[in-house]
Design a protein around this motif. Structure first.
Motif, mmCIF file in Angstrom:
data_model
loop_
_atom_site.group_PDB
_atom_site.id
_atom_site.type_symbol
_atom_site.label_atom_id
_atom_site.label_comp_id
_atom_site.label_asym_id
_atom_site.label_seq_id
_atom_site.Cartn_x
_atom_site.Cartn_y
_atom_site.Cartn_z
ATOM 1 N N HIS A 1 24.024 17.815 17.031
ATOM 2 C CA HIS A 1 23.449 18.355 15.991
ATOM 3 C C HIS A 1 23.537 18.006 14.710
ATOM 4 O O HIS A 1 23.204 18.267 13.470
ATOM 5 N N PHE A 2 25.470 18.679 14.934
ATOM 6 C CA PHE A 2 25.678 18.953 13.229
ATOM 7 C C PHE A 2 27.692 18.525 13.129
ATOM 8 O O PHE A 2 27.775 17.686 13.996
ATOM 9 N N TRP A 3 27.867 18.848 12.674
ATOM 10 C CA TRP A 3 29.484 17.963 11.970
ATOM 11 C C TRP A 3 30.589 19.018 12.771
ATOM 12 O O TRP A 3 30.104 20.222 13.221
ATOM 13 N N TRP A 4 32.138 18.571 12.626
ATOM 14 C CA TRP A 4 32.596 19.099 13.475
ATOM 15 C C TRP A 4 32.950 20.598 13.230
ATOM 16 O O TRP A 4 33.280 21.272 14.217
ATOM 17 N N GLY A 5 33.087 20.899 12.633
ATOM 18 C CA GLY A 5 33.195 22.515 11.634
ATOM 19 C C GLY A 5 32.414 22.887 12.191
ATOM 20 O O GLY A 5 32.809 24.540 12.300
ATOM 21 N N SER A 6 31.121 22.665 12.912
ATOM 22 C CA SER A 6 29.837 23.407 13.139
ATOM 23 C C SER A 6 30.222 24.612 14.216
ATOM 24 O O SER A 6 30.170 25.913 14.597
ATOM 25 N N VAL A 7 31.273 24.003 14.824
ATOM 26 C CA VAL A 7 32.102 24.720 16.334
ATOM 27 C C VAL A 7 32.793 25.896 15.639
ATOM 28 O O VAL A 7 32.767 26.807 16.549
ATOM 29 N N PHE A 8 33.532 26.393 14.526
ATOM 30 C CA PHE A 8 33.765 27.043 13.786
ATOM 31 C C PHE A 8 32.607 28.067 12.993
ATOM 32 O O PHE A 8 33.289 29.074 13.350
ATOM 33 N N LEU A 9 32.146 27.549 12.815
ATOM 34 C CA LEU A 9 31.192 28.695 11.938
ATOM 35 C C LEU A 9 29.855 29.568 12.368
ATOM 36 O O LEU A 9 29.848 30.302 11.944
ATOM 37 N N VAL A 10 29.815 29.586 13.737
ATOM 38 C CA VAL A 10 29.360 29.803 15.103
ATOM 39 C C VAL A 10 29.699 31.377 15.244
ATOM 40 O O VAL A 10 29.570 32.284 14.958
ATOM 41 N N ASN A 11 31.517 31.301 14.568
ATOM 42 C CA ASN A 11 31.804 33.123 15.131
ATOM 43 C C ASN A 11 31.527 34.099 13.827
ATOM 44 O O ASN A 11 31.965 34.978 13.538
ATOM 45 N N ILE A 12 31.559 33.224 12.895
ATOM 46 C CA ILE A 12 31.493 34.062 11.455
ATOM 47 C C ILE A 12 30.120 35.494 11.589
ATOM 48 O O ILE A 12 30.316 36.283 11.333
ATOM 49 N N PRO A 13 28.924 34.984 11.493
ATOM 50 C CA PRO A 13 27.928 35.776 12.301
ATOM 51 C C PRO A 13 27.614 36.562 13.262
ATOM 52 O O PRO A 13 27.460 37.368 13.247
ATOM 53 N N LEU A 14 28.785 36.381 13.962
ATOM 54 C CA LEU A 14 28.462 36.745 15.065
ATOM 55 C C LEU A 14 29.413 38.265 14.637
ATOM 56 O O LEU A 14 30.013 39.344 14.798
ATOM 57 N N MET A 15 30.971 37.896 13.752
ATOM 58 C CA MET A 15 32.129 38.330 13.313
ATOM 59 C C MET A 15 31.210 39.248 12.261
ATOM 60 O O MET A 15 31.528 40.383 12.023
ATOM 61 N N LEU A 16 30.325 38.762 11.216
ATOM 62 C CA LEU A 16 29.141 39.773 10.773
ATOM 63 C C LEU A 16 28.886 41.654 11.067
ATOM 64 O O LEU A 16 28.915 42.104 10.483
ATOM 65 N N VAL A 17 28.513 40.579 11.988
ATOM 66 C CA VAL A 17 27.896 41.132 12.792
ATOM 67 C C VAL A 17 28.904 42.627 13.664
ATOM 68 O O VAL A 17 28.379 44.228 14.273
ATOM 69 N N SER A 18 29.868 42.464 14.184
ATOM 70 C CA SER A 18 30.395 42.629 14.847
ATOM 71 C C SER A 18 30.667 43.923 14.276
ATOM 72 O O SER A 18 31.469 44.964 14.109
ATOM 73 N N LEU A 19 32.369 43.737 12.616
ATOM 74 C CA LEU A 19 32.705 44.545 11.939
ATOM 75 C C LEU A 19 31.860 45.799 11.793
ATOM 76 O O LEU A 19 32.633 46.578 12.323
ATOM 77 N N PRO A 20 30.498 45.876 11.294
ATOM 78 C CA PRO A 20 30.051 47.365 10.956
ATOM 79 C C PRO A 20 29.690 47.662 11.988
ATOM 80 O O PRO A 20 29.879 49.102 12.763
ATOM 81 N N VAL A 21 29.455 47.035 12.837
ATOM 82 C CA VAL A 21 28.952 47.871 14.681
ATOM 83 C C VAL A 21 29.686 48.142 15.341
ATOM 84 O O VAL A 21 29.831 49.651 15.769
ATOM 85 N N GLY A 22 31.048 47.737 15.040
ATOM 86 C CA GLY A 22 32.734 47.946 15.664
ATOM 87 C C GLY A 22 33.326 49.128 14.724
ATOM 88 O O GLY A 22 33.200 50.323 15.664
ATOM 89 N N ARG A 23 32.742 49.515 13.789
ATOM 90 C CA ARG A 23 33.121 50.440 12.648
ATOM 91 C C ARG A 23 32.472 52.027 13.298
ATOM 92 O O ARG A 23 33.262 52.816 12.902
ATOM 93 N N LEU A 24 31.634 51.537 13.585
ATOM 94 C CA LEU A 24 30.339 52.224 13.565
ATOM 95 C C LEU A 24 30.528 53.237 15.401
ATOM 96 O O LEU A 24 30.218 54.742 14.932
ATOM 97 N N LEU A 25 30.616 51.976 15.730
ATOM 98 C CA LEU A 25 30.957 52.643 17.529
ATOM 99 C C LEU A 25 32.124 52.954 17.973
ATOM 100 O O LEU A 25 31.279 53.620 19.238
ATOM 101 N N LEU A 26 32.915 52.070 17.591
ATOM 102 C CA LEU A 26 34.064 52.265 18.464
ATOM 103 C C LEU A 26 34.986 53.430 18.215
ATOM 104 O O LEU A 26 34.959 54.137 17.102
ATOM 105 N N PRO A 27 35.466 53.609 18.897
ATOM 106 C CA PRO A 27 36.593 55.215 18.980
ATOM 107 C C PRO A 27 37.794 55.041 18.538
ATOM 108 O O PRO A 27 37.630 53.532 19.163
ATOM 109 N N GLU A 28 38.629 55.650 17.848
ATOM 110 C CA GLU A 28 39.668 55.318 17.619
ATOM 111 C C GLU A 28 40.233 56.176 18.559
ATOM 112 O O GLU A 28 39.993 57.270 19.103
ATOM 113 N N SER A 29 41.960 55.172 19.068
ATOM 114 C CA SER A 29 42.376 55.938 20.037
ATOM 115 C C SER A 29 44.126 55.173 19.505
ATOM 116 O O SER A 29 44.216 54.540 18.939
ATOM 117 N N LYS A 30 44.960 56.045 20.048
ATOM 118 C CA LYS A 30 46.037 55.551 19.457
ATOM 119 C C LYS A 30 47.372 56.414 20.606
ATOM 120 O O LYS A 30 46.466 57.679 21.793
#
Length: 556
Positions: free
Chosen positions: A175-204
């Motif tokens: 349905h699209f050009w070959w670059g679309s196989v990479f673009l699918v990552n961007i919206p998922l990362m835009l969601v994962s960043l704030p959700v991960g910052r909010l929910l994931l615990p920090e550990s060292k």
């Protein structure tokens, strides 16, 4: 005893979970892993379109495909141990951001060098994400029984990601050009960043001493060279060629220097004493052997289905779906099996089941036998995932919590090295058994026979160029020789799997569910009863317990 167990469990969960529901954290981690697993395979179906658009040279095309796994494998230890020092969530979130930026760069690449750079950056992001997911999982699930279930879900998601990558790529390319196989990552990362910052615990980790930057770079260079050499062997390079011997020798030399450096340092980057623990070193070896068999067999099976049976790429993918479904089922049932059978019997049985499936598949011939393939692939997927689950869980549980990042990186590196060695070793066995069968075919010139001996795909191309009876004879001989070579390769793989079963006998017989010692609050009259009464511990028993006594979870 149940009261003290409840108290210790609640305290561990509060310390590990940082207020977030640990199962919600698991969902976030699984989404992270899914993105990395999908990206490792999504480009495979897009290679023809990339080649037509960017016109890369042969070397450039090789680096477009290999830059991601090469960079990712070489940097796993670096970022795994860095997460132990500066914070695992911090490294994971940085990996999210880099993965999203690199995905955009790859999608908009207008030349081969730009795409290679983007794929390398994706590898850096993947190396930041992969060990962090396992190490945070180790922290959030301190109880081994719950952690086993979490690892089962985690591994099932990994199996899904590897399988759906080509399917997602194929759908997008229609349905699209070959670059679309990479673009699918961007919206998922835009969601994962704030959700991960909010929910994931920090550990060292403990963070004793300075981080060994030189050692980290030395390990990265060593692994890069080793993986590059192994991939060269898997790509058909000569065993004595400069492109294989030089990287392998360089990698082995740097790895030796790295080991010596770590042994001399008071605060090593990787505590090599972990390998002195039989459960840890055996688990790492089992991961290598399991991946060695899996990747090599999947590659050869795909060639068999398409070039011998004549199935389309979509039909080939559908034939391999039962393998993935069986692997998912094994991952989800892994925790229960581990409790019932213990690591030793579980991993050993997984290897034996996989070896039996491989031997069963030697009945494959030149004609399609769908029931046989279905049975073999189901047993293969279930057996291999059982093995990997038991090995990963034992390895992660054996490592101290403050070294979770380094241990996870070692496991993921073993996974990558096993995959590379599998393609090289089983591919070499396959070629050695296949090539003699296409030599000396009546009516076929010597040069044509030599070209056909490289692979079954080239044999089909040469046969099409020759045409007539000679082309048909070459095509028939190549298919027959490929099937014979497949049988030899399967038997070699079965032998390696049985070797893995013997190795697994060094694993613990039973699943030890004792938790690490937990420091309870000081027994002050004004504090202790209030803290412990709500956790199911009686006031009298709380006062009677001496200060400093470790509370350990029982196996019951």
């Amino acid at each position: 005893m149940s009261g003290t167990t409840t108290a210790a469990t609640a305290l561990r969960r509060r310390a590990a979970g940082a207020g977030a529901n640990r199962w919600v954290v698991l969902v976030v981690l699984c989404v992270s892993l899914l993105l990395v697993a999908v990206d490792a395979t999504v480009l495979h179906v897009a290679v023809p379109a990339v080649t037509e658009d960017l016109r890369p040279g042969a070397v450039e095309l090789l680096w477009i495909v290999d830059a991601y796994p090469l960079v990712c494998a070489s940097l796993l230890i670096l970022f795994g141990t860095l997460g132990d020092r500066v914070g695992r969530r911090r490294v994971l979130l940085l990996g999210y951001a880099l993965f999203g930026v690199a995905s955009g760069l790859a999608a908009l690449a207008d030349s081969a060098p730009v795409l290679i750079l983007a794929r390398a950056l994706l590898g850096v992001g993947g190396a930041m994400i992969m060990p962090a997911t396992l190490s945070i999982l180790r922290q959030v699930f301190p109880e081994r029984r719950e952690r086993a279930l979490a690892i089962g879900i985690w591994s099932a998601v990994a199996a899904v990601g590897a399988a759906v990558g080509p399917l997602i790529g194929g759908f997008l390319l229609e349905h699209f050009w070959w670059g679309s196989v990479f673009l699918v990552n961007i919206p998922l990362m835009l969601v994962s960043l704030p959700v991960g910052r909010l929910l994931l615990p920090e550990s060292k980790g403990a963070g004793d001493g300075p981080w060994d930057v030189v050692g980290a770079l030395m390990a990265a260079a060593a692994l890069f060279s080793l993986v590059l050499g192994v991939k060269g062997l898997g790509g058909g390079e000569s065993v004595t060629g400069v492109r294989t011997v030089l990287p392998l020798l360089l990698g082995a030399g740097l790895l030796t220097l790295f080991v010596r450096r770590q042994r001399r340092r008071a605060h090593p980057l990787v505590d090599l004493r972990l390998f002195a623990r039989p459960a840890f070193s055996t688990s790492v070896g089992c991961i290598v052997l399991a991946m060695l068999a899996l990747v090599g067999l999947e590659l050869i099976a795909a060639q068999y289905l398409q070039l011998v049976l004549g199935l389309s790429p979509l039909e080939t993918g559908l034939r391999l779906v039962p393998l993935t479904v069986a692997a998912m089922a094994a991952g989800l049932a892994g925790a229960r099996m581990l409790r019932g059978f213990g690591p030793r019997r579980m991993v050993c049985a997984g290897f034996c089941l996989t070896a039996g499936a491989v031997v069963l598949l030697t009945a494959m011939g030149g004609q399609d036998n769908a029931p046989l393939l279905l049975t073999g692939f189901v047993l293969l997927g279930f057996g291999l995932e059982t093995t990997l689950f038991g090995a990963y869980e034992s390895m992660l549980s054996e490592a101290p919590p403050d070294q979770a990042g380094g241990a996870a990186a070692i496991g993921e590196t073993s996974y990558q090295l096993g995959a590379g060695i599998g393609i090289a070793l089983l591919g070499s066995v396959m070629n050695a058994a296949y090539a003699p069968g296409v030599a000396g075919v009546p009516g076929v010139p010597t040069t044509a026979s030599a070209a056909a001996g490289h692979s079954l795909g080239e044999a089909h191309e040469v046969a099409a160029q020759l045409g007539g009876p000679a082309g048909e004879a070459l095509r028939h001989a190549a298919r027959h020789s490929f099937v014979n070579g497949l049988h030899v390769t399967l038997l070699v793989s079965a032998g390696l799997l049985l070797l893995g079963a013997a190795m697994a006998l060094r694993l613990p017989k039973a699943m030890q569910c004792e938790a690490a010692p937990v420091e309870l609050p000081a027994p002050r009259e004004a504090v202790e009863p209030r803290v412990l009464r709500g956790e199911g511990v009686s006031h009298a028993s709380a006062r009677a317990r001496p200060a400093g006594v470790d509370v350990r979870e029982t196996a019951s």
